[in-house]
Write a protein that holds these residues in place. Sequence first.
Motif: not given
Length: 105
Positions: A10-34
């Motif tokens: 999880a840390d490695a996946a998060a580290d792939m995003l630039p810091p400003h993008v990580r800070r901007a994500i306040c939640g995730v919605v997965a519609l119809g996750y396969p």
Amino acid sequence: AADAAADAAADAAADMLPPHVRRAICGVVALGYPLLRRAAGGGAYEVRDAPIRALGGKSPPLLLVCGDADPHCDLDAVRAASEAAVARGGEVAVHVVRGGDAKLA
């Protein structure tokens, strides 16, 4: 050991995003996750819940929206994966669309 590996993934996946993008994500919605994928050659279904189970306290909240008529979603498996994430400190909610298929229609 499995929790440590999940934390590292999880840390490695998060580290792939630039810091400003990580800070901007306040939640995730997965519609119809396969959640279920047919194994090669048309064999049994494979449950793809590792990304959900790996969520922890550093992850943004996740809302999983699933249809109860979706052939690619086992609601018991979705609930088990979300409960595992919550036990690790993640914030996960599941919303079920009655009669919803893979397109939630």
